[in-house]
Design an enzyme around this catalytic site. Structure first.
Site, PDB file in Angstrom:
ATOM      1  N   ALA A 136       4.820 -54.601 -21.149  1.00  0.00           N
ATOM      2  CA  ALA A 136       3.770 -55.177 -21.992  1.00  0.00           C
ATOM      3  C   ALA A 136       4.353 -55.385 -23.384  1.00  0.00           C
ATOM      4  O   ALA A 136       5.243 -54.644 -23.818  1.00  0.00           O
ATOM      5  CB  ALA A 136       2.546 -54.272 -22.053  1.00  0.00           C
ATOM      6  N   ALA A 138       2.827 -56.610 -27.423  1.00  0.00           N
ATOM      7  CA  ALA A 138       1.676 -56.999 -28.234  1.00  0.00           C
ATOM      8  C   ALA A 138       2.126 -57.230 -29.674  1.00  0.00           C
ATOM      9  O   ALA A 138       3.306 -57.426 -29.948  1.00  0.00           O
ATOM     10  CB  ALA A 138       0.594 -55.933 -28.145  1.00  0.00           C
ATOM     11  N   SER A 139       1.180 -57.178 -30.613  1.00  0.00           N
ATOM     12  CA  SER A 139       1.498 -57.555 -31.990  1.00  0.00           C
ATOM     13  C   SER A 139       2.316 -56.500 -32.720  1.00  0.00           C
ATOM     14  O   SER A 139       3.065 -56.823 -33.646  1.00  0.00           O
ATOM     15  CB  SER A 139       0.211 -57.828 -32.773  1.00  0.00           C
ATOM     16  OG  SER A 139      -0.633 -56.696 -32.768  1.00  0.00           O
ATOM     17  N   ILE A 140       2.210 -55.226 -32.330  1.00  0.00           N
ATOM     18  CA  ILE A 140       2.872 -54.138 -33.052  1.00  0.00           C
ATOM     19  C   ILE A 140       4.114 -53.642 -32.326  1.00  0.00           C
ATOM     20  O   ILE A 140       5.103 -53.262 -32.940  1.00  0.00           O
ATOM     21  CB  ILE A 140       1.899 -52.958 -33.263  1.00  0.00           C
ATOM     22  CG1 ILE A 140       0.649 -53.434 -33.987  1.00  0.00           C
ATOM     23  CG2 ILE A 140       2.567 -51.839 -34.055  1.00  0.00           C
ATOM     24  CD1 ILE A 140       0.925 -53.972 -35.357  1.00  0.00           C
ATOM     25  N   GLY A 141       4.068 -53.613 -31.009  1.00  0.00           N
ATOM     26  CA  GLY A 141       5.194 -53.062 -30.269  1.00  0.00           C
ATOM     27  C   GLY A 141       5.145 -53.472 -28.812  1.00  0.00           C
ATOM     28  O   GLY A 141       4.237 -54.192 -28.376  1.00  0.00           O
ATOM     29  N   GLN A 142       6.138 -53.017 -28.059  1.00  0.00           N
ATOM     30  CA  GLN A 142       6.206 -53.323 -26.635  1.00  0.00           C
ATOM     31  C   GLN A 142       6.387 -52.029 -25.849  1.00  0.00           C
ATOM     32  O   GLN A 142       6.847 -51.022 -26.388  1.00  0.00           O
ATOM     33  CB  GLN A 142       7.334 -54.307 -26.352  1.00  0.00           C
ATOM     34  CG  GLN A 142       8.717 -53.845 -26.758  1.00  0.00           C
ATOM     35  CD  GLN A 142       9.746 -54.963 -26.677  1.00  0.00           C
ATOM     36  OE1 GLN A 142       9.496 -56.094 -27.098  1.00  0.00           O
ATOM     37  NE2 GLN A 142      10.911 -54.657 -26.115  1.00  0.00           N
ATOM     38  N   VAL A 143       6.027 -52.064 -24.564  1.00  0.00           N
ATOM     39  CA  VAL A 143       5.974 -50.846 -23.749  1.00  0.00           C
ATOM     40  C   VAL A 143       7.000 -50.929 -22.624  1.00  0.00           C
ATOM     41  O   VAL A 143       7.114 -51.957 -21.944  1.00  0.00           O
ATOM     42  CB  VAL A 143       4.572 -50.636 -23.159  1.00  0.00           C
ATOM     43  CG1 VAL A 143       4.512 -49.333 -22.364  1.00  0.00           C
ATOM     44  CG2 VAL A 143       3.516 -50.618 -24.269  1.00  0.00           C
ATOM     45  N   LYS A 157       6.118 -46.721 -25.832  1.00  0.00           N
ATOM     46  CA  LYS A 157       5.775 -47.833 -26.712  1.00  0.00           C
ATOM     47  C   LYS A 157       6.721 -47.823 -27.907  1.00  0.00           C
ATOM     48  O   LYS A 157       6.796 -46.830 -28.644  1.00  0.00           O
ATOM     49  CB  LYS A 157       4.319 -47.746 -27.168  1.00  0.00           C
ATOM     50  CG  LYS A 157       3.896 -48.904 -28.038  1.00  0.00           C
ATOM     51  CD  LYS A 157       2.402 -49.167 -27.998  1.00  0.00           C
ATOM     52  CE  LYS A 157       1.602 -48.065 -28.612  1.00  0.00           C
ATOM     53  NZ  LYS A 157       0.171 -48.451 -28.780  1.00  0.00           N
ATOM     54  N   ASP A 287      -9.968 -52.850 -29.144  1.00  0.00           N
ATOM     55  CA  ASP A 287      -9.179 -53.939 -28.561  1.00  0.00           C
ATOM     56  C   ASP A 287      -9.596 -54.102 -27.093  1.00  0.00           C
ATOM     57  O   ASP A 287      -9.244 -53.281 -26.247  1.00  0.00           O
ATOM     58  CB  ASP A 287      -7.692 -53.620 -28.650  1.00  0.00           C
ATOM     59  CG  ASP A 287      -6.829 -54.766 -28.137  1.00  0.00           C
ATOM     60  OD1 ASP A 287      -7.385 -55.754 -27.614  1.00  0.00           O
ATOM     61  OD2 ASP A 287      -5.590 -54.689 -28.268  1.00  0.00           O
TER      62      ASP A 287
END
Length: 453
Positions: A136, A138-143, A157, A287
């Site tokens: 995944a 998103a705007s802040i980080g990835q997993v 994350k 969210d």
């Protein structure tokens, strides 16, 4: 588009580099608008600034650049899209929706530099397996998914580099860009949105805070085995990395093919949770991205499985007066008291006492439509009702007739974001909910009393 289909792109770092990107974006949009204006003048047309600046090409350029920059740039774009969505043409709304989906992942080399800084060189030796491709983004980080040498399955994350240090400058620079005529409808309170985005970004970029919020949320749901939450892993968690146990589960949308009673029970659990977030916990995961909800089947359970809740970076509380004012709005709506609805709507911030009477009437008419199912009671089939479409049509009609938008306080937008996302999810599941069992003002009043509100 899923994260697997996106091309990895390096996250721009440094204030100067990010500022130049935003400056180049503004210049590009301005150049396109100027060229279009000249063409219109040459054909005898009188160009309008909103028509020149708010074009599909400019929206696509804006969304693409913000998605590549991630961080505060992407988050502010999400907030503007969320607030202005009812006032944008459908084509632009669709393009800007990209900002509410997956972001571009960062390249493996940039990922390694971030993890080297967080865990020290040679960190890979601590893992039996580490999946470089994120599951995944998103705007802040990835997993990423990983397995430690001692056999623990983790979801890790990783924050994009430079996000935390660039929040304030990104917000300031984007505020200038978004003042370009036509990019944001008149009446949208940009300073308030920017302040909210700044606060939200600083909170979401604080991974130690997110771990605390996750534990607090777990405590609120103690004894509620219909939900399953991950547990933070302190060994691998740092300021820039949040590790937690990996929960094997399916996307929540797979429930759409489950038996009707199973879908309805899951929908009731989700709807009751949102009610409790506002009235009992004063702690809401705001969210509503479908990816934050999963389903873990369990044939041994009467309800067929458990709902997995993920991502607590956007978890927040509300001002003390928000829940009591919504309860007053609900009581007035159920009683058919239009004057009471108007008074509560003003106190919440939907409009002001001095707002144009025609505009007030239009908004009250929208609320009347929205509250109709609650007064009717019984089972509501969220996949078949036309109420949301009727409300959306009224909103678009109102936007066409009015030159300025009026927006409620930013914290109310986050609440709407969660409620709207819940409706979309339950409609996707083709579920029904028992409104009489869920919406009981006396129960909500007791929840507020128990928490001391």
């Amino acid at each position: 588009m899923s994260v697997d289909d996106r091309t990895p792109r390096a996250v721009p770092q440094g204030r100067l580099g990010r500022m130049l990107r935003i400056g180049g974006l503004a210049s590009g949009i301005g150049g396109r608008a100027l060229a279009q204006g000249v063409r219109q003048l040459a054909t005898g047309q009188r160009p309008r600034a909103p028509d020149l600046f708010l074009t599909p090409a400019n929206a696509a350029r804006l969304a693409g650049q913000l998605a590549q920059m991630r961080g505060a740039a992407m988050k502010l774009g999400q907030l503007v899209s969320m607030e202005a969505g009812d006032f944008l043409p459908p084509e632009l709304t669709e393009i800007m929706a990209r900002l509410r989906s997956d972001a571009d992942p960062m390249p493996p080399k940039q990922l390694q530099r971030v993890l080297d800084a967080a865990w020290g060189p040679g960190w890979l030796a601590r893992f039996e397996r580490f999946q470089v491709r994120p599951i995944a983004a998103a705007s802040i980080g990835q997993v990423h998914r990983a397995r430690t040498k001692d056999g623990r399955d983790l979801a890790i994350k990783v924050q994009y580099p430079g996000v935390r240090s660039s929040i304030d400058s990104d917000i300031d620079n984007l505020g200038l860009l978004l003042r370009v005529p036509g990019l944001v409808p008149q009446g949208v309170d940009l300073p308030a949105l920017m302040a909210e985005a700044r606060e939200q970004l600083h909170a979401e970029a604080d991974y130690r805070r997110e771990a605390r919020q996750m534990r607090l949320y777990r405590a609120n749901l103690r004894g509620r085995d219909e939900f399953l939450l991950p547990t933070p892993d302190d060994e691998f968690s740092t300021e820039d990395v949040l590790a937690m146990d990996f929960i094997e589960a399916r996307p929540i949308e797979t429930l759409a093919e489950a038996p009707a009673d199973q879908r309805d029970r899951a929908a009731t659990h989700l709807a009751r949770l949102v009610i409790e977030e506002l009235f009992r916990f004063d702690l809401m995961q705001t969210d509503p991205n479908f990816a934050n909800f999963h389903w873990q089947p369990d044939p041994a359970r009467a309800d067929g499985g458990r709902i997995v809740l993920l991502d607590f970076g956007a978890t927040r509380g509300f001002s003390p007066q928000v829940a009591p004012r919504y309860l007053a709005l609900l009581r007035a709506a159920l009683a058919g008291d239009r004057d009471g609805v108007r008074e509560a709507a003003i106190r919440i911030g939907y409009f002001r006492e001095e707002t144009d009477p025609d505009h007030q009437r239009a908004l009250l008419d929208m609320m009347e439509v929205a509250f109709t199912p609650l007064r009717r009671g019984g089972m509501m089939d969220l996949a078949r009702t036309d109420i949301p479409q009727r409300v959306a049509d009224l909103a678009m009609d109102l936007a066409r007739k009015r030159s300025r938008a009026e927006m409620p306080p930013p914290e109310i937008l986050f609440l709407h974001r969660k409620i709207g996302g819940l409706y979309l999810l339950l409609a996707r599941l083709r579920a029904r909910v028992d409104l009489d069992a869920l919406i009981r003002p006396d129960d909500l009043d007791r929840m507020l009393a128990e928490r001391g509100a």
